[in-house]
Design an enzyme around this catalytic site. Structure first.
Site, PDB file in Angstrom:
ATOM      1  N   GLY A   1       0.836  -1.191   0.000  1.00  0.00           N
ATOM      2  CA  GLY A   1       0.000   0.000   0.000  1.00  0.00           C
ATOM      3  C   GLY A   1       0.873   1.242   0.000  1.00  0.00           C
ATOM      4  O   GLY A   1       2.045   1.213  -0.384  1.00  0.00           O
ATOM      5  N   ARG A   2       0.324   2.345   0.475  1.00  0.00           N
ATOM      6  CA  ARG A   2       1.058   3.608   0.427  1.00  0.00           C
ATOM      7  C   ARG A   2       2.349   3.553   1.232  1.00  0.00           C
ATOM      8  O   ARG A   2       3.394   4.043   0.803  1.00  0.00           O
ATOM      9  CB  ARG A   2       0.166   4.740   0.943  1.00  0.00           C
ATOM     10  CG  ARG A   2      -1.070   5.010   0.084  1.00  0.00           C
ATOM     11  CD  ARG A   2      -1.910   6.117   0.699  1.00  0.00           C
ATOM     12  NE  ARG A   2      -3.132   6.366  -0.046  1.00  0.00           N
ATOM     13  CZ  ARG A   2      -4.280   5.735   0.172  1.00  0.00           C
ATOM     14  NH1 ARG A   2      -4.342   4.795   1.114  1.00  0.00           N
ATOM     15  NH2 ARG A   2      -5.353   6.025  -0.525  1.00  0.00           N
ATOM     16  N   ILE A   3       2.282   2.963   2.440  1.00  0.00           N
ATOM     17  CA  ILE A   3       3.468   2.917   3.284  1.00  0.00           C
ATOM     18  C   ILE A   3       4.495   1.950   2.705  1.00  0.00           C
ATOM     19  O   ILE A   3       5.699   2.250   2.668  1.00  0.00           O
ATOM     20  CB  ILE A   3       3.093   2.527   4.722  1.00  0.00           C
ATOM     21  CG1 ILE A   3       2.177   3.601   5.333  1.00  0.00           C
ATOM     22  CG2 ILE A   3       4.342   2.364   5.591  1.00  0.00           C
ATOM     23  CD1 ILE A   3       1.559   3.196   6.659  1.00  0.00           C
TER      24      ILE A   3
ATOM     25  N   ARG B   1      -2.125  -8.683  -1.637  1.00  0.00           N
ATOM     26  CA  ARG B   1      -3.340  -9.421  -1.990  1.00  0.00           C
ATOM     27  C   ARG B   1      -3.649  -9.272  -3.474  1.00  0.00           C
ATOM     28  O   ARG B   1      -4.049 -10.229  -4.133  1.00  0.00           O
ATOM     29  CB  ARG B   1      -4.517  -8.915  -1.145  1.00  0.00           C
ATOM     30  CG  ARG B   1      -5.808  -9.677  -1.378  1.00  0.00           C
ATOM     31  CD  ARG B   1      -6.861  -9.250  -0.392  1.00  0.00           C
ATOM     32  NE  ARG B   1      -7.104  -7.817  -0.433  1.00  0.00           N
ATOM     33  CZ  ARG B   1      -7.996  -7.186   0.322  1.00  0.00           C
ATOM     34  NH1 ARG B   1      -8.693  -7.867   1.209  1.00  0.00           N
ATOM     35  NH2 ARG B   1      -8.157  -5.878   0.235  1.00  0.00           N
TER      36      ARG B   1
ATOM     37  N   ARG C   1       0.634  -4.503  12.403  1.00  0.00           N
ATOM     38  CA  ARG C   1      -0.112  -4.872  13.598  1.00  0.00           C
ATOM     39  C   ARG C   1       0.510  -6.120  14.200  1.00  0.00           C
ATOM     40  O   ARG C   1       0.971  -7.016  13.480  1.00  0.00           O
ATOM     41  CB  ARG C   1      -1.596  -5.131  13.282  1.00  0.00           C
ATOM     42  CG  ARG C   1      -2.401  -3.871  13.030  1.00  0.00           C
ATOM     43  CD  ARG C   1      -2.565  -3.053  14.298  1.00  0.00           C
ATOM     44  NE  ARG C   1      -3.351  -1.847  14.082  1.00  0.00           N
ATOM     45  CZ  ARG C   1      -2.855  -0.666  13.732  1.00  0.00           C
ATOM     46  NH1 ARG C   1      -1.553  -0.543  13.521  1.00  0.00           N
ATOM     47  NH2 ARG C   1      -3.633   0.380  13.585  1.00  0.00           N
TER      48      ARG C   1
ATOM     49  N   GLU D   1      -0.322  -5.437  22.983  1.00  0.00           N
ATOM     50  CA  GLU D   1       0.169  -4.142  23.461  1.00  0.00           C
ATOM     51  C   GLU D   1      -0.888  -3.410  24.293  1.00  0.00           C
ATOM     52  O   GLU D   1      -2.088  -3.537  24.030  1.00  0.00           O
ATOM     53  CB  GLU D   1       0.635  -3.277  22.289  1.00  0.00           C
ATOM     54  CG  GLU D   1      -0.420  -2.928  21.258  1.00  0.00           C
ATOM     55  CD  GLU D   1       0.179  -2.162  20.078  1.00  0.00           C
ATOM     56  OE1 GLU D   1      -0.297  -1.035  19.848  1.00  0.00           O
ATOM     57  OE2 GLU D   1       1.099  -2.683  19.406  1.00  0.00           O
TER      58      GLU D   1
ATOM     59  N   HIS E   1       5.141   1.379  19.461  1.00  0.00           N
ATOM     60  CA  HIS E   1       4.119   1.804  18.494  1.00  0.00           C
ATOM     61  C   HIS E   1       4.241   3.301  18.189  1.00  0.00           C
ATOM     62  O   HIS E   1       3.285   4.070  18.362  1.00  0.00           O
ATOM     63  CB  HIS E   1       2.723   1.470  19.021  1.00  0.00           C
ATOM     64  CG  HIS E   1       1.717   1.305  17.915  1.00  0.00           C
ATOM     65  ND1 HIS E   1       0.658   0.431  17.997  1.00  0.00           N
ATOM     66  CD2 HIS E   1       1.595   1.901  16.694  1.00  0.00           C
ATOM     67  CE1 HIS E   1      -0.074   0.498  16.891  1.00  0.00           C
ATOM     68  NE2 HIS E   1       0.486   1.389  16.085  1.00  0.00           N
ATOM     69  N   ILE E   2       5.405   3.696  17.710  1.00  0.00           N
ATOM     70  CA  ILE E   2       5.679   5.115  17.481  1.00  0.00           C
ATOM     71  C   ILE E   2       5.975   5.438  16.023  1.00  0.00           C
ATOM     72  O   ILE E   2       6.534   6.504  15.728  1.00  0.00           O
ATOM     73  CB  ILE E   2       6.845   5.597  18.365  1.00  0.00           C
ATOM     74  CG1 ILE E   2       8.124   4.777  18.097  1.00  0.00           C
ATOM     75  CG2 ILE E   2       6.465   5.568  19.831  1.00  0.00           C
ATOM     76  CD1 ILE E   2       9.380   5.357  18.744  1.00  0.00           C
TER      77      ILE E   2
END
Length: 344
Positions: free
Chosen positions: A158-160, A180, A241, A270, A288-289
């Site tokens: 995706g974008r990231i 996918r 995730r 978390e 998670h930063i």
């Protein structure tokens, strides 16, 4: 007699100047300090609220909205939304929104930083230095693995994922990806990336980065069997995730030398982190930063606020929140999304 203003709940302290924009339209109730809510406490806050701005820390499902008949919109501050039970929100006619795009480049920056720290053992080396072990230096101390000239695997294009691929070009890395659906040829050319199947991605990657959205279908996608297909010299980075990885299997692979190192910004339980991961020196752990730059976090909150205002039928984009997760609710509520269709 004038109708009382509608009420919105802001679950955590965010940026006062941005949250203050809600006050033009609504009665705003918010937390003065960071809170860890029980399900019952979330339900109590949603009861009597017309809308809410929430973070990934607040899990909202059927139980939390069961006694919230006025609730019409939830603005999630984050691109991921597995903290929200979307089918339950759909059934209740509640619009949910998220904050994609504004964090893409910042998260890609961090993903690449975590990749570098993992490959070059940066946090392990810092602990080694601070512990006074430099005097035991040898020519083979703190040997890592190279990024330049290596093969980068991206799971989730995706974008990231595309942002990480673009950064890899500067290191002369070969980029493979699995998704996918295969992305457009123009994106592949821009990212200098080649599509492969999942097993080939695992076997070919010197460094594997997870950037795919979480869903039950990909729970523990990276399990013992998947890890066994990776090179023992490979590194694994997760900025997506925590539930994508079987963490006990990962810890075992790392401790037995079946994988060189891992970099984790997300965890299945978390903020709790498994003790077997904490005990390993060849794991870089961050809380998670990935999106945690000032400008990006402000952008995320600003988009969430704009989404909530619009979803509740106010402001210049009334009835048209920019990034709805379940746009079908808007369609059901008003067909052409006229303001009056959503406004109470």
């Amino acid at each position: 007699m004038a109708e009382s203003r509608r009420r919105v709940w802001v679950s955590q302290p965010l940026f006062d100047d941005i949250i203050g924009r809600l006050g033009e339209y609504f009665d705003v109730r918010g937390a003065a300090e960071v809170q860890a809510y029980t399900a019952a406490q979330i339900a109590a806050h949603l009861r009597g609220s017309d809308g809410a701005v929430v973070t990934l820390n607040e899990r909202i499902g059927a139980a939390e909205i069961a006694d919230a008949p006025r609730l019409k919109a939830i603005a999630n501050v984050g691109v991921g939304y597995n903290n929200l039970d979307i089918p339950a929100l759909d059934a209740a006619g509640i619009v949910a929104t998220n904050t994609p795009d504004v964090l893409t480049e910042t998260t890609a920056d961090f993903g690449f930083a975590l990749l570098m720290a993992t490959a070059r053992r940066i946090t392990e080396a810092e602990r080694w230095l601070r512990d006074g072990q430099w005097r035991q230096w040898s020519f083979s101390s703190m040997l890592g693995v190279d990024l330049h000239g290596s093969t980068l695997g991206i799971l989730g294009m995706g974008r990231i994922g595309q942002g990480i691929a673009r950064r890899a070009a500067g290191f002369g890395m070969r980029v493979l990806y699995h998704n996918r659906h295969r992305v457009d040829a123009a994106i592949e050319r821009e990212c200098h990336a080649g599509y492969v199947d999942f097993d080939t991605l695992l076997a070919s990657s010197d460094h594997l980065v997870l950037v795919l959205p979480y869903s039950p279908a990909v729970h523990h996608l990276i399990d013992a069997a998947a890890l066994a297909k990776m090179k023992p010299t490979a590194t694994l980075v997760n900025i997506a995730r925590g539930g994508l990885i079987d963490e006990p299997a990962l810890a075992q692979a790392l401790s037995r030398g079946h994988l060189a190192a891992a970099g984790l910004d997300v965890y299945e339980g978390e903020p709790d982190v498994r003790p077997e991961l904490l005990a390993l020196r060849n794991v870089v752990l961050t809380p998670h930063i990935a999106s945690a730059s000032l400008d990006t976090r402000r952008g995320m909150v600003s988009l969430a606020v704009d989404n909530l205002i619009a979803a509740l039928g106010e402001g210049p984009d009334a009835g048209r929140p920019a990034t709805p997760i379940n746009p079908g609710v808007l369609a059901i509520a008003g067909g052409d999304r006229k303001t009056t269709a959503i406004k109470r």
